[in-house]
Scaffold this active site. Structure first.
Site, PDB file in Angstrom:
ATOM      1  N   GLU A  61       0.742  -1.233   0.028  1.00 48.99           N
ATOM      2  CA  GLU A  61       0.027   0.152  -0.142  1.00 48.99           C
ATOM      3  C   GLU A  61       0.854   1.367  -0.173  1.00 48.99           C
ATOM      4  OE1 GLU A  61      -0.584  -2.556   2.049  1.00 48.99           O
ATOM      5  OE2 GLU A  61      -2.742  -2.879   1.733  1.00 48.99           O
ATOM      6  N   MET A  80      24.448   9.937   2.781  1.00 56.07           N
ATOM      7  CA  MET A  80      24.324  11.276   3.442  1.00 56.07           C
ATOM      8  C   MET A  80      24.614  11.404   4.970  1.00 56.07           C
ATOM      9  SD  MET A  80      23.374  14.304   2.810  1.00 56.07           S
ATOM     10  CE  MET A  80      22.314  14.787   1.383  1.00 56.07           C
TER      11      MET A  80
END
Lengths: 561, 158
Positions: A51, A469
């Site tokens: 979903e 990062m």
């Protein structure tokens, strides 16, 4: 005519011009899926693997088309799996309608199987949400949900529908969609004051955000920048709102903005923010953000005025409407001295990516080659991390709705689903999802969705085997203690792609880039490219969180043992 | 920290208090009291909310509240342009010897005795919030057993 609740839902979607929905079936939405079966010639349903992927797909669909994204999920876990996708859309003001099933009215509140209070859960991440308790409210609520998602500052709206309502019969009558009012409520005095500020400025600076894109105001922004004779910087969300190849464009501002943008902000005498909310990633330390200038903010949401930054004047309204009025009144200015200075900075401080070793394969090279081969016209989605910033730095976005990325929430795992939605909305365009190997592993299950429906996206994976990062922050601020960021996973990306029915290529050398990209771009099926890069290519410039944007870090020395 | 009184008109449904309270908690606004009930129009409820914060925070509270779909109007009530009232029920007293003293205080404030127990009295008073506070201060020495304040409700003058 008399219809079931489920049929009324689909009829109401058709009223709104919806022809595509994303979702996943389940017990509480059985009736809705039964109606989808009946209406399958009018509404295409894209079945995702999860979903969350469906919510991101609806989001990518909305961002790249301007239409409302629609996602359907069942009660309980189906509904909670949407939450990240809804929150992502909320933070970036994306129009979305999420429809969830719930247990029957008589079972609500009893901890029934697959019951969850999804309106309670999503209250802080939706513009508004509804739970239908009476079938008589069903059609009006769906109409209102679409209206809300698209009025003023756009955003997601959720409608929770208990199962028995979808089975009940009620009278249905087709209606036209409610008209969307264009917000443009400034007075003539407000406008005059803004014009005066612009006329009095010799060194204006224009900063555009996502609002310029939501309002389809590209031409108005371009004209405004020419009239003001100002440099233009865009936020991550604003990419494509101003042609990056235009000479006035000077790159992003803030944490990974260009040196030129930071110099321009420190020297300008008027900062004009257009459809931007002064996020902390942009402003850095607030008190040093705009040191020598007045600030004029143009935004549709009055709550964004004086929220993060105190402004000197504001115009509230839809960007296109406000700029159309402003452009009629602003005299053509000539700030050649200021612009010459900007052009000099731009030449002096180009974005050049270096790795720890000479002549290695850099994302800059890959992205610039991609830019060249696609003529800067592909739709680009991204995940979140270094690759996201590199994409915004090195791909030249020219048009609105060309770029979909999770800016506000920073959702790793957003991009692949979003690219699927973007491709479904734009079957004639090339869609590329730029990913990192960290984000890839979060929702790589959606490769099967692309494969199954032959949605010909390119998954371009910058694979450095680390969470780049976070590693970059650990290098700078945590004494190189690379806690849990060295992934070195044994994933065989090509085999994984093949297992899902997708062709994969690996790039390790510069010399392979052009050939592989060309092959991928000419394929009419989904492709994965595993682009192996060094783990210590950093995103620069960089402004550490909460510090002044005027002292960016321009290089990071790598001298690890 | 300054106190401000907001009068908020909202659609009268079961979720609206949750939406308002949720907004305050997630944005870190400090709420001192909230009182709410339906108005002359059963579809609309009026909340009187007392908040703490500086002018910037107040501006944000006003704007963020106004963004809630169920909220119809937000009015900032200043001390001069509004009538503010609060209601208190207090059960106090500790045996017969405290009863007379309590009744004296009640008379002083024109409070009503609404219930008489073996050891205690229940008093009721409506008034300006600061009157209520003063009343409670004077009751305290007699031993407060239970107390309930409604929080401020207020309306614009004129």
């Amino acid at each position: 005519m008399k219809l079931t609740g489920a049929q009324i839902i689909i009829e109401c979607l058709l009223e709104q011009g919806v022809d595509t929905v994303f979702g996943y079936p389940g017990g509480a939405v059985l009736n809705i899926y039964d109606a989808l079966y009946e209406y399958s010639n009018k509404v295409t349903h894209v079945l995702t693997a999860h979903e969350q992927g469906a919510a991101h797909a609806a989001d990518g669909y909305a961002r790249t088309s301007g239409k409302t994204g629609v996602v359907i999920a069942t009660s309980g876990p189906g509904a909670t799996n949407l939450v990240t996708g809804i929150a992502t859309a909320y933070m970036d003001s994306v129009p979305m309608v999420a429809i969830t099933g719930n247990v029957a009215l008589s079972l609500l509140g009893l901890d029934s199987f697959q019951e969850v209070d999804i309106t309670g859960i999503t209250m802080p991440v939706t513009k508004h949400n509804f739970i239908i308790k009476d079938i008589k409210d069903l059609a009006t609520t769906i109409r209102e949900a679409f209206h809300l998602a698209n009025s003023g500052r756009k955003g997601p709206v959720l409608i929770d529908i208990p199962k028995d309502i979808t089975a009940q019969i009620n009278e249905y009558e087709k209606r036209e969609p409610l008209p969307i009012e264009v917000v443009c409520k400034m007075t003539d005095e407000d406008l005059e004051k803004a014009v005066e500020m612009i006329n009095n400025s010799q060194k204006p600076f224009i900063y555009t955000g996502g609002g310029a894109i939501h309002s389809n105001a590209k031409d108005q922004v371009f004209q405004f920048a020419s009239l003001c004779d100002a440099p233009v910087s865009s936020s991550l969300m604003g990419q494509g709102g101003y042609d990056n190849t235009d000479k006035r464009y000077i790159g992003m501002l803030g944490m990974h903005g260009t040196k030129t943008s930071s110099l321009a902000v420190s020297e300008c005498d008027l900062f004009i923010g257009i459809g931007t909310r002064f996020s902390d990633r942009v402003t850095g330390e607030i008190k040093s953000f705009v040191p020598n200038a007045k600030i004029l903010q143009i935004d549709i949401d009055p709550a964004e005025i004086n929220k993060n930054v105190r402004v000197d004047h504001q115009l509230i309204g839809d960007i296109k409407c406000v700029l159309t009025k402003l452009n009629d009144k602003v005299k053509k200015k000539n700030n050649s001295e200021w612009m010459d200075k900007i052009y000099t900075y731009k030449e002096q401080y180009p974005l050049i990516q270096v790795g720890p070793k000479e002549d290695i394969l850099t994302p800059q090279y890959v992205l610039e080659t991609l830019n060249e081969l696609t003529n800067g016209e592909a739709i680009i989605t991204t995940e979140v991390g270094q690759h996201q910033m590199w994409t915004a730095q090195f791909y030249n976005f020219k048009e609105p709705r060309q770029f979909a990325s999770s800016g506000g929430l920073g959702t790793m795992g957003y991009g692949l689903g979003a690219s699927i939605g973007a491709q479904v909305a734009n079957p004639d365009k090339k869609v590329v999802n730029i990913a990192g190997d960290g984000s890839f592993h979060m929702n790589c299950n959606e490769l099967v969705t692309a494969s199954k429906f032959n949605i010909p996206i390119i998954e371009l994976l910058f694979n450095n085997n680390v969470l780049g990062m976070v590693r970059q922050w650990q290098r700078l601020f945590y004494d190189k203690r690379f806690s849990q960021t060295t992934l070195d996973r044994p994933t065989d990306y090509i085999k994984l792609a093949e297992a899902f029915g997708i062709k994969g290529y690996t790039i390790t050398e510069k010399s392979e880039v052009r050939d592989v990209l060309q092959k991928a771009l000419s394929a009419d099926r989904p492709i994965l490219i595993n682009c192996v890069i060094d783990k210590d290519i950093n995103v620069l410039p960089m402004v550490p969180a909460g510090t002044s944007i005027h002292q960016p870090i321009l290089e990071i020395e790598i001298n690890d043992e | 920290m300054e106190k401000h009184v907001l009068s908020v008109l909202a659609v009268n449904n079961s979720g609206v208090i949750g939406r308002v309270a949720g907004l305050f908690s997630r944005r870190g606004y400090s709420i001192q009291s909230i009182s709410a009930a339906q108005t002359e129009n059963p579809d609309i409820s009026r909340m009187t909310i007392v908040v703490e914060g500086n002018e910037d925070t107040l501006e944000q509270i006003d704007k963020q509240l106004s963004k809630l779909v169920d909220v119809r109007e937000v009015i900032l009530l200043s001390e001069n342009n509004s009538v503010r009232r609060e209601h208190v029920l207090v059960k106090a007293g500790n045996g017969e010897e405290t009863r007379n003293g309590l009744i004296e205080v009640a008379n002083l404030f024109k409070a009503k005795v609404v219930d008489v127990g073996m050891d205690n009295l229940m008093l009721e008073l409506t008034g300006e919030p600061r009157t209520i506070s003063a009343f409670i201060r004077l009751i305290e020495p007699y031993g407060i057993k239970n107390l309930v304040r409604t929080g401020i409700s207020a309306l614009e003058r004129g």
